[in-house]
Design an enzyme around this catalytic site. Sequence first.
Site, PDB file in Angstrom:
ATOM      1  CB  CYS A  58     -19.802 -30.761 -28.518  1.00 46.32           C
ATOM      2  SG  CYS A  58     -19.618 -30.428 -30.295  1.00 46.32           S
ATOM      3  CB  CYS A 126     -32.545 -31.775 -44.563  1.00 49.74           C
ATOM      4  SG  CYS A 126     -34.243 -31.816 -44.033  1.00 49.74           S
TER       5      CYS A 126
END
Length: 138
Positions: A58, A126
């Site tokens: 997005c 991560c």
Amino acid sequence: MDVSDDQAARGAAQTEDEWRSRLSPAQYRVLREHGTERPGTSPLNQEKRAGTFVCAGCGQPLFDSGTKYESGSGWPSFFAPIEGAVETKTDRSHFMTRTEVHCARCQGHLGHVFDDGPAPTGLRYCMNGVSLGFEPQD
């Protein structure tokens, strides 16, 4: 990936067919199906320029490049997100308990956060590189 303001505003309102048409198969697998890319495969591991890492789904700004560091994990790692950009939830898949990180706007799966990162936060966000885009600072 360029995301129009209209698409970004709709974020989570996308249907699965709309997501499939907008994302690559790898992006769809990670962002929408909670997949994981192979370690060491993302070109963003080597990204060193100043800029912003954004959601590939997005366009939401997620991480400032100043928070990126080399964790040795094989995935782009950060010690802190942009405030309000991500949300977390408990992930009990794969016979372990982890903290999943997703985009606060579109709910796309980004990766996991661990408590073995550097100062000042001690956290390691991560992230799957395929779930991110990069916008260099002008």
